[in-house]
Design a protein around this motif. Structure first.
Motif, PDB file in Angstrom:
ATOM      1  N   TRP A 267      44.531  25.538 -77.910  1.00  0.00           N
ATOM      2  CA  TRP A 267      43.933  25.407 -76.581  1.00  0.00           C
ATOM      3  C   TRP A 267      44.123  23.983 -76.075  1.00  0.00           C
ATOM      4  N   ASP A 268      44.362  23.851 -74.751  1.00  0.00           N
ATOM      5  CA  ASP A 268      44.593  22.529 -74.174  1.00  0.00           C
ATOM      6  C   ASP A 268      43.307  21.755 -73.921  1.00  0.00           C
ATOM      7  N   ARG A 269      42.161  22.317 -74.260  1.00  0.00           N
ATOM      8  CA  ARG A 269      40.834  21.684 -74.176  1.00  0.00           C
ATOM      9  C   ARG A 269      40.266  21.599 -72.752  1.00  0.00           C
ATOM     10  N   LYS A 270      40.946  22.165 -71.755  1.00  0.00           N
ATOM     11  CA  LYS A 270      40.429  22.030 -70.396  1.00  0.00           C
ATOM     12  C   LYS A 270      40.530  23.303 -69.552  1.00  0.00           C
ATOM     13  N   THR A 271      41.505  24.169 -69.803  1.00  0.00           N
ATOM     14  CA  THR A 271      41.687  25.360 -68.974  1.00  0.00           C
ATOM     15  C   THR A 271      40.753  26.456 -69.463  1.00  0.00           C
ATOM     16  N   ILE A 272      39.654  26.680 -68.742  1.00  0.00           N
ATOM     17  CA  ILE A 272      38.622  27.610 -69.185  1.00  0.00           C
ATOM     18  C   ILE A 272      39.156  29.032 -69.290  1.00  0.00           C
ATOM     19  N   SER A 273      40.076  29.407 -68.421  1.00  0.00           N
ATOM     20  CA  SER A 273      40.605  30.772 -68.472  1.00  0.00           C
ATOM     21  C   SER A 273      41.351  31.060 -69.770  1.00  0.00           C
ATOM     22  N   SER A 274      41.811  30.026 -70.452  1.00  0.00           N
ATOM     23  CA  SER A 274      42.504  30.218 -71.729  1.00  0.00           C
ATOM     24  C   SER A 274      41.704  29.633 -72.895  1.00  0.00           C
ATOM     25  N   MET A 275      40.395  29.502 -72.698  1.00  0.00           N
ATOM     26  CA  MET A 275      39.529  28.942 -73.744  1.00  0.00           C
ATOM     27  C   MET A 275      39.712  29.655 -75.077  1.00  0.00           C
ATOM     28  N   HIS A 276      39.820  28.852 -76.133  1.00  0.00           N
ATOM     29  CA  HIS A 276      39.945  29.396 -77.486  1.00  0.00           C
ATOM     30  C   HIS A 276      39.254  28.418 -78.436  1.00  0.00           C
ATOM     31  N   LEU A 277      38.109  28.853 -78.967  1.00  0.00           N
ATOM     32  CA  LEU A 277      37.344  28.038 -79.899  1.00  0.00           C
ATOM     33  C   LEU A 277      37.380  28.679 -81.282  1.00  0.00           C
ATOM     34  N   LEU A 278      36.983  27.898 -82.271  1.00  0.00           N
ATOM     35  CA  LEU A 278      37.009  28.360 -83.653  1.00  0.00           C
ATOM     36  C   LEU A 278      35.701  27.976 -84.323  1.00  0.00           C
ATOM     37  N   ALA A 279      35.073  28.931 -85.007  1.00  0.00           N
ATOM     38  CA  ALA A 279      33.874  28.654 -85.796  1.00  0.00           C
ATOM     39  C   ALA A 279      34.223  28.775 -87.266  1.00  0.00           C
ATOM     40  N   LEU A 280      34.026  27.688 -88.012  1.00  0.00           N
ATOM     41  CA  LEU A 280      34.289  27.660 -89.450  1.00  0.00           C
ATOM     42  C   LEU A 280      32.957  27.661 -90.181  1.00  0.00           C
ATOM     43  N   VAL A 281      32.770  28.589 -91.112  1.00  0.00           N
ATOM     44  CA  VAL A 281      31.503  28.643 -91.836  1.00  0.00           C
ATOM     45  C   VAL A 281      31.542  27.668 -93.008  1.00  0.00           C
ATOM     46  N   GLU A 282      30.363  27.165 -93.371  1.00  0.00           N
ATOM     47  CA  GLU A 282      30.261  26.217 -94.478  1.00  0.00           C
ATOM     48  C   GLU A 282      30.427  26.924 -95.828  1.00  0.00           C
ATOM     49  N   ARG A 283      29.879  28.111 -95.953  1.00  0.00           N
ATOM     50  CA  ARG A 283      29.900  28.818 -97.236  1.00  0.00           C
ATOM     51  C   ARG A 283      31.329  29.165 -97.634  1.00  0.00           C
ATOM     52  N   ARG A 284      31.571  29.160 -98.924  1.00  0.00           N
ATOM     53  CA  ARG A 284      32.933  29.385 -99.411  1.00  0.00           C
ATOM     54  C   ARG A 284      33.067  30.656-100.240  1.00  0.00           C
ATOM     55  N   ASP A 285      32.029  31.478-100.230  1.00  0.00           N
ATOM     56  CA  ASP A 285      32.094  32.730-100.978  1.00  0.00           C
ATOM     57  C   ASP A 285      32.607  33.879-100.117  1.00  0.00           C
ATOM     58  N   ILE A 286      32.811  33.652 -98.827  1.00  0.00           N
ATOM     59  CA  ILE A 286      33.350  34.685 -97.952  1.00  0.00           C
ATOM     60  C   ILE A 286      34.747  34.251 -97.527  1.00  0.00           C
ATOM     61  N   TRP A 287      35.751  34.942 -98.004  1.00  0.00           N
ATOM     62  CA  TRP A 287      37.141  34.596 -97.714  1.00  0.00           C
ATOM     63  C   TRP A 287      37.657  35.303 -96.468  1.00  0.00           C
ATOM     64  N   SER A 288      37.203  36.544 -96.273  1.00  0.00           N
ATOM     65  CA  SER A 288      37.663  37.350 -95.139  1.00  0.00           C
ATOM     66  C   SER A 288      36.576  38.360 -94.806  1.00  0.00           C
ATOM     67  N   LEU A 289      36.842  39.213 -93.817  1.00  0.00           N
ATOM     68  CA  LEU A 289      35.855  40.229 -93.461  1.00  0.00           C
ATOM     69  C   LEU A 289      35.608  41.203 -94.610  1.00  0.00           C
ATOM     70  N   ARG A 290      36.529  41.273 -95.570  1.00  0.00           N
ATOM     71  CA  ARG A 290      36.355  42.137 -96.736  1.00  0.00           C
ATOM     72  C   ARG A 290      35.132  41.746 -97.570  1.00  0.00           C
ATOM     73  N   ASP A 291      34.729  40.481 -97.504  1.00  0.00           N
ATOM     74  CA  ASP A 291      33.594  40.004 -98.293  1.00  0.00           C
ATOM     75  C   ASP A 291      32.260  40.225 -97.600  1.00  0.00           C
ATOM     76  N   LEU A 292      32.274  40.728 -96.379  1.00  0.00           N
ATOM     77  CA  LEU A 292      31.030  40.948 -95.639  1.00  0.00           C
ATOM     78  C   LEU A 292      30.316  42.191 -96.151  1.00  0.00           C
ATOM     79  N   LYS A 293      29.004  42.056 -96.375  1.00  0.00           N
ATOM     80  CA  LYS A 293      28.196  43.144 -96.916  1.00  0.00           C
ATOM     81  C   LYS A 293      26.986  43.392 -96.024  1.00  0.00           C
ATOM     82  N   ARG A 294      26.296  44.462 -96.305  1.00  0.00           N
ATOM     83  CA  ARG A 294      25.105  44.800 -95.519  1.00  0.00           C
ATOM     84  C   ARG A 294      24.086  43.649 -95.534  1.00  0.00           C
ATOM     85  N   LYS A 295      24.008  42.943 -96.651  1.00  0.00           N
ATOM     86  CA  LYS A 295      23.045  41.848 -96.742  1.00  0.00           C
ATOM     87  C   LYS A 295      23.378  40.688 -95.813  1.00  0.00           C
ATOM     88  N   HIS A 296      24.605  40.657 -95.295  1.00  0.00           N
ATOM     89  CA  HIS A 296      25.015  39.574 -94.400  1.00  0.00           C
ATOM     90  C   HIS A 296      24.716  39.871 -92.926  1.00  0.00           C
TER      91      HIS A 296
END
Length: 325
Positions: A183-212
């Protein structure tokens, strides 16, 4: 048929009134204006890159000018630049190129960015257990997550962090959010952000469980609130799309946040992007205790034939052979 010279004379006579629309890749604009008192619409689209020969591509590269670095992390660097040298009277023309550089790159990068035939595959819980999970483990051990840990541990890109949230349990709920490198950091129509989780026990959506489920709902709401607050007056919560990739490019759980108007091709297509809301809904309907989850269902997605997963897992399976991961 109208004389070509007459038709061509219309473009410089077009008087612009306002911008009607701009596509999310910034390649096409629609302008309202008039010629001789009569309204008209001018649609301008940037030409595709000339790629008919290696020499033409090299000529394009040599014409890049006014390169400005936006940031870098490990082997990834990104820039804004101009596609042609500035004129003698204009040395500050606005950039028209967004450039990403991966250097030094790996063979996996080369495969990822090469033109290739795409295949749809179905990953059963057994295939995931026997082949995909070991593959993920091997990739994580190769150090391909250094750039992610650089961000999480505060060594790089800290000036870009929009939100760092420790949650109700810092060991499990914490995450940070920052602009995606595309993302170019300014064009809202092409906004693309990323959220990185701190925990390292979840590698992908495969690790997601009901408890999460409570954690995922918290994560989703905090992402929405922080994005709307950061870009107040520019975007609202129902203009955001939140999804995860499977297979992801790297095996550390992360969430993509984009403007719902963004047209990003295959990265948001069925068979690649899985909506976070839909994942939560699927987890809520999975039978079993809190340990039941996404590892217990079959997932269909697409792979390029040049990808390691295709050549090491799915191609051998298709031929009736046992994969060697």
């Amino acid at each position: 048929m109208e004389d070509k010279s007459v038709a061509e004379s219309l473009i410089p006579r077009f008087q612009i009134e306002k911008l009607l629309n701009q596509d999310q890749s910034d390649r096409r604009i629609s302008l309202l204006g008039h010629i001789d008192g009569k309204q008209g619409i001018l649609i301008a689209e940037r030409a595709a890159f000339a790629t008919e020969s290696l020499e033409v591509v090299k000529k394009f590269h040599s014409s890049i000018s006014q390169v400005r670095n936006l940031g870098d992390n490990d082997i990834y660097k990104w820039y804004m630049a101009n596609s042609s040298p500035p004129s003698t009277n204009d040395t500050h023309s606005p950039p028209d190129l967004k450039i990403n550089l991966i250097w030094p790159c790996t063979a996996q990068h080369i495969r990822k960015y090469s033109a290739q035939t795409v295949r749809m595959v179905t990953e059963t819980p057994q295939i995931y257990k026997d082949y995909i999970h070991p593959y993920m483990q091997h990739r994580r051990e190769e150090g391909r997550l250094n750039w992610v840990f650089n961000i999480l541990e505060g060594r790089t890109e800290q000036e870009d962090v929009i939100l760092r949230d420790k949650g109700t349990n810092p060991d499990e709920d914490g995450f940070l959010m920052l602009p995606d490198l595309n993302w170019d950091r300014k064009t809202i129509s092409s906004m693309h952000l990323l959220a990185l989780v701190e925990r390292r026990d979840i590698w992908s959506l495969r690790d997601l469980k009901r408890k999460h489920i409570p954690w995922l709902k918290y994560l989703r709401q905090r992402i929405l609130d922080a994005t709307v607050k950061t870009y107040a007056g520019q975007i609202e919560a129902d203009q955001l799309k939140i999804y995860v990739h499977y297979q992801p490019t790297y095996y550390h759980f992360h969430v993509h946040i984009v403007n719902v108007m963004l047209e990003a091709g295959s990265t948001q297509a069925v068979g690649k992007a899985f909506g976070l809301e839909n994942i939560i809904g699927q987890l809520e309907t999975i039978a079993g205790d809190d340990e039941a989850g996404m590892a217990d269902v079959s997932l269909s997605y697409f792979l390029g034939e040049a990808s390691e997963l295709w050549s090491t897992v799915y191609e051998p399976l298709k031929k009736g052979k046992t994969p060697k991961v």
